[in-house]
Motif scaffolding. Sequence first.
Motif, PDB file in Angstrom:
ATOM      1  N   ALA A 100       0.817  -1.220   0.000  1.00 22.93           N
ATOM      2  CA  ALA A 100       0.000   0.000   0.000  1.00 22.93           C
ATOM      3  C   ALA A 100       0.845   1.261   0.000  1.00 22.93           C
ATOM      4  CB  ALA A 100      -0.934  -0.006   1.207  1.00 22.93           C
ATOM      5  N   SER A 101       2.116   1.151   0.407  1.00 27.95           N
ATOM      6  CA  SER A 101       2.981   2.328   0.496  1.00 27.95           C
ATOM      7  C   SER A 101       3.601   2.713  -0.849  1.00 27.95           C
ATOM      8  CB  SER A 101       4.108   2.082   1.509  1.00 27.95           C
ATOM      9  OG  SER A 101       5.064   1.153   1.007  1.00 27.95           O
ATOM     10  N   VAL A 102       3.409   1.878  -1.871  1.00 29.11           N
ATOM     11  CA  VAL A 102       3.960   2.177  -3.198  1.00 29.11           C
ATOM     12  C   VAL A 102       3.311   3.448  -3.748  1.00 29.11           C
ATOM     13  CG1 VAL A 102       4.114   1.399  -5.597  1.00 29.11           C
ATOM     14  CG2 VAL A 102       4.472  -0.235  -3.724  1.00 29.11           C
ATOM     15  N   ARG A 103       4.145   4.330  -4.302  1.00 25.46           N
ATOM     16  CA  ARG A 103       3.621   5.546  -4.905  1.00 25.46           C
ATOM     17  C   ARG A 103       4.162   5.709  -6.313  1.00 25.46           C
ATOM     18  NH1 ARG A 103       3.972  11.915  -3.032  1.00 25.46           N
ATOM     19  NH2 ARG A 103       2.541  12.666  -4.629  1.00 25.46           N
ATOM     20  N   TYR A 104       3.270   6.104  -7.228  1.00 24.18           N
ATOM     21  CA  TYR A 104       3.624   6.322  -8.630  1.00 24.18           C
ATOM     22  C   TYR A 104       3.450   7.794  -8.954  1.00 24.18           C
ATOM     23  CZ  TYR A 104       2.869   6.341 -13.738  1.00 24.18           C
ATOM     24  OH  TYR A 104       2.910   6.619 -15.077  1.00 24.18           O
ATOM     25  N   LEU A 105       4.413   8.364  -9.687  1.00 23.88           N
ATOM     26  CA  LEU A 105       4.315   9.777 -10.055  1.00 23.88           C
ATOM     27  C   LEU A 105       4.699   9.972 -11.516  1.00 23.88           C
ATOM     28  CD1 LEU A 105       3.967  12.804  -9.120  1.00 23.88           C
ATOM     29  CD2 LEU A 105       6.461  12.833  -8.932  1.00 23.88           C
ATOM     30  N   HIS A 106       3.837  10.643 -12.234  1.00 21.72           N
ATOM     31  CA  HIS A 106       4.158  11.100 -13.592  1.00 21.72           C
ATOM     32  C   HIS A 106       3.411  12.424 -13.788  1.00 21.72           C
ATOM     33  CE1 HIS A 106       5.633  10.871 -17.618  1.00 21.72           C
ATOM     34  NE2 HIS A 106       4.435  10.867 -18.158  1.00 21.72           N
ATOM     35  N   LEU A 107       3.906  13.443 -13.112  1.00 21.16           N
ATOM     36  CA  LEU A 107       3.195  14.714 -13.018  1.00 21.16           C
ATOM     37  C   LEU A 107       3.062  15.384 -14.382  1.00 21.16           C
ATOM     38  CD1 LEU A 107       3.474  17.220 -10.152  1.00 21.16           C
ATOM     39  CD2 LEU A 107       3.655  18.085 -12.480  1.00 21.16           C
ATOM     40  N   VAL A 108       1.825  15.781 -14.701  1.00 20.21           N
ATOM     41  CA  VAL A 108       1.516  16.511 -15.933  1.00 20.21           C
ATOM     42  C   VAL A 108       1.272  17.969 -15.555  1.00 20.21           C
ATOM     43  CG1 VAL A 108      -0.057  16.725 -17.901  1.00 20.21           C
ATOM     44  CG2 VAL A 108       0.485  14.457 -16.960  1.00 20.21           C
TER      45      VAL A 108
ATOM     46  N   GLU B 180      -3.731  20.119  -3.748  1.00 17.99           N
ATOM     47  CA  GLU B 180      -4.531  19.668  -2.610  1.00 17.99           C
ATOM     48  C   GLU B 180      -3.704  18.778  -1.689  1.00 17.99           C
ATOM     49  OE1 GLU B 180      -7.460  20.410  -1.609  1.00 17.99           O
ATOM     50  OE2 GLU B 180      -8.465  21.395  -3.296  1.00 17.99           O
ATOM     51  N   GLN B 181      -2.863  17.940  -2.275  1.00 19.01           N
ATOM     52  CA  GLN B 181      -1.995  17.092  -1.466  1.00 19.01           C
ATOM     53  C   GLN B 181      -1.080  17.937  -0.592  1.00 19.01           C
ATOM     54  OE1 GLN B 181       0.062  13.924  -3.653  1.00 19.01           O
ATOM     55  NE2 GLN B 181      -1.537  13.961  -5.201  1.00 19.01           N
ATOM     56  N   ILE B 182      -0.522  18.982  -1.160  1.00 19.95           N
ATOM     57  CA  ILE B 182       0.343  19.878  -0.377  1.00 19.95           C
ATOM     58  C   ILE B 182      -0.464  20.552   0.733  1.00 19.95           C
ATOM     59  CG2 ILE B 182       1.753  21.979  -0.480  1.00 19.95           C
ATOM     60  CD1 ILE B 182       2.555  21.227  -3.293  1.00 19.95           C
ATOM     61  N   ALA B 183      -1.691  20.992   0.396  1.00 18.58           N
ATOM     62  CA  ALA B 183      -2.535  21.680   1.376  1.00 18.58           C
ATOM     63  C   ALA B 183      -2.953  20.752   2.508  1.00 18.58           C
ATOM     64  CB  ALA B 183      -3.771  22.257   0.688  1.00 18.58           C
ATOM     65  N   ARG B 184      -3.114  19.450   2.224  1.00 18.74           N
ATOM     66  CA  ARG B 184      -3.534  18.494   3.266  1.00 18.74           C
ATOM     67  C   ARG B 184      -2.405  18.171   4.238  1.00 18.74           C
ATOM     68  NH1 ARG B 184      -6.507  15.924  -1.099  1.00 18.74           N
ATOM     69  NH2 ARG B 184      -4.755  14.493  -1.469  1.00 18.74           N
ATOM     70  N   THR B 185      -1.179  18.488   3.884  1.00 24.46           N
ATOM     71  CA  THR B 185      -0.040  18.229   4.759  1.00 24.46           C
ATOM     72  C   THR B 185      -0.038  19.237   5.905  1.00 24.46           C
ATOM     73  OG1 THR B 185       1.196  17.507   2.815  1.00 24.46           O
ATOM     74  CG2 THR B 185       2.464  17.949   4.795  1.00 24.46           C
ATOM     75  N   SER B 186       0.347  18.787   7.090  1.00 26.16           N
ATOM     76  CA  SER B 186       0.383  19.690   8.239  1.00 26.16           C
ATOM     77  C   SER B 186       1.273  20.880   7.949  1.00 26.16           C
ATOM     78  CB  SER B 186       0.888  18.950   9.480  1.00 26.16           C
ATOM     79  OG  SER B 186       2.256  18.613   9.347  1.00 26.16           O
ATOM     80  N   GLU B 187       0.940  22.023   8.536  1.00 34.07           N
ATOM     81  CA  GLU B 187       1.648  23.259   8.224  1.00 34.07           C
ATOM     82  C   GLU B 187       3.138  23.155   8.515  1.00 34.07           C
ATOM     83  OE1 GLU B 187       1.485  28.072   9.212  1.00 34.07           O
ATOM     84  OE2 GLU B 187      -0.010  26.711  10.061  1.00 34.07           O
ATOM     85  N   LYS B 188       3.489  22.559   9.640  1.00 34.30           N
ATOM     86  CA  LYS B 188       4.899  22.455  10.004  1.00 34.30           C
ATOM     87  C   LYS B 188       5.673  21.619   8.988  1.00 34.30           C
ATOM     88  CE  LYS B 188       7.996  20.996  13.740  1.00 34.30           C
ATOM     89  NZ  LYS B 188       8.084  20.419  15.105  1.00 34.30           N
ATOM     90  N   LYS B 189       5.094  20.477   8.630  1.00 36.45           N
ATOM     91  CA  LYS B 189       5.762  19.602   7.673  1.00 36.45           C
ATOM     92  C   LYS B 189       5.803  20.254   6.294  1.00 36.45           C
ATOM     93  CE  LYS B 189       5.051  15.247   8.121  1.00 36.45           C
ATOM     94  NZ  LYS B 189       4.427  13.893   8.121  1.00 36.45           N
ATOM     95  N   ARG B 190       4.711  20.936   5.931  1.00 34.55           N
ATOM     96  CA  ARG B 190       4.649  21.583   4.622  1.00 34.55           C
ATOM     97  C   ARG B 190       5.723  22.662   4.496  1.00 34.55           C
ATOM     98  NH1 ARG B 190      -0.405  23.036   4.662  1.00 34.55           N
ATOM     99  NH2 ARG B 190      -0.121  25.198   5.342  1.00 34.55           N
TER     100      ARG B 190
ATOM    101  N   LEU C 191      10.074  13.387  -0.829  1.00 38.93           N
ATOM    102  CA  LEU C 191       9.989  13.665   0.613  1.00 38.93           C
ATOM    103  C   LEU C 191       8.700  13.145   1.235  1.00 38.93           C
ATOM    104  CD1 LEU C 191      11.242  17.383   0.566  1.00 38.93           C
ATOM    105  CD2 LEU C 191      12.558  15.358   1.266  1.00 38.93           C
ATOM    106  N   ASP C 192       7.744  12.760   0.403  1.00 38.77           N
ATOM    107  CA  ASP C 192       6.413  12.394   0.865  1.00 38.77           C
ATOM    108  C   ASP C 192       6.259  10.873   0.890  1.00 38.77           C
ATOM    109  OD1 ASP C 192       3.770  12.772   1.712  1.00 38.77           O
ATOM    110  OD2 ASP C 192       3.012  12.696  -0.343  1.00 38.77           O
TER     111      ASP C 192
END
Length: 397
Positions: A178-186, A210-220, A287-288
């Motif tokens: 479940a921790s696998v992440r795929y990225l191909h940003l358009v 939205e993913q960035i916004a959902r991250t806690s402020e300190k971590k972001r 980093l995520d």
Amino acid sequence: MRRMSPSRQTRSKEASAFRFTHLRLENWRNFSRIEMALRQRVFLVGPNASGKSNLLDVFRFLADLTSVGGGLQAAVQKKPRGNLSSLRCLAARNPSDVVIVVRVGNDAHPSLWEYELRLGQDRKLRPKIQRERVLRDGKPVLDRPDQADEKDPERLLQTHLEQVAANINFRELASFFASVRYLHLVPQLVREPDRSVGRRNDPFGGDFLEQIARTSEKKRRGRLSRITRALKVAVPQLKELALWKDEVGTPHLRGKYVHWRPQGAWQTEDHLSDGTLRLLGLMWAMLDGDGPLLLEEPELSLHPEVVRYLPQMFARIQRHGGRQVLLSTHSTDLLRDDGIGLDEIFLLRPQKEGTEVQAARDIREIATLLQHGSTLAETVMPLTRPKDASQLSLFAE
């Protein structure tokens, strides 16, 4: 410049982190049968349509089995898969079952876990489990079909991997998948998120802000600060990155650029270049999370001098957390890094009976050329060149 040797502490982190250590496929997409020993970094190279994306999709498939709202039936139907027939290799012969076998572990225990999934179809053309098996340290933890499956064949339409009540003895493995992440940003999807309304954790960037916004402020703030320091190398005018929301609450990413005015000027994602957005997204993804990261052609839109240092960026992240990175590439510049090993590069070569996959270390021609002073990029990339590529120059004659 060669990478510095990691400290004892970072070597310990890298050695203890889980990763995929071995992969065997039968009748999966382009591949009739392949086996691969996987390192902390994996570079897939090959001509167009050789199966690089389909190879990465194996790991996405395992993640989809364990995702919320996922499971076997949803994972097979998910685009671009569609159904089991579209997953099955065109060169498949009897037996034509689609087979995935992975081993998961670390340098100390490379075969801590082994998962095997063998798929066929029932009379309604639904994906059906022919075998599901889990081993821990070589000892069976699960082996299906079992007696309960024989009494109720409908059970074979679901894996035990996806069921919380059934995977209790190997939930560690399910969590890793479940921790696998795929990225191909358009970049265009980042600028126009309305195209991806309703999607969550979209690998193409539809909900990236939205993913960035959902991250806690300190971590972001911490991540954006680290990304800004790195981005300044590629974008010297960039001074600061920040997240802000407009009057309707929509998140935006904006960068402050220095120029002749003392205060500089802010620009939102609408004005950031494709290369800046892709590099920013790549750094954020690194980093995520700590699970395996799948990347398709990370060199797109980036300057060659930036691309050259991507492998070192991956290596630094891995020294801190041991995260595995598997990527496809067509870039000669990316392979110029002296720290890339021959056991990290895999060449995909289409054949009549399906694509073959070879580790660069097992190809005698590469070893010979390296001994005569050629660089890794100079030896590997020509082997992936289409045979008749020069004929393209005759187009429209």
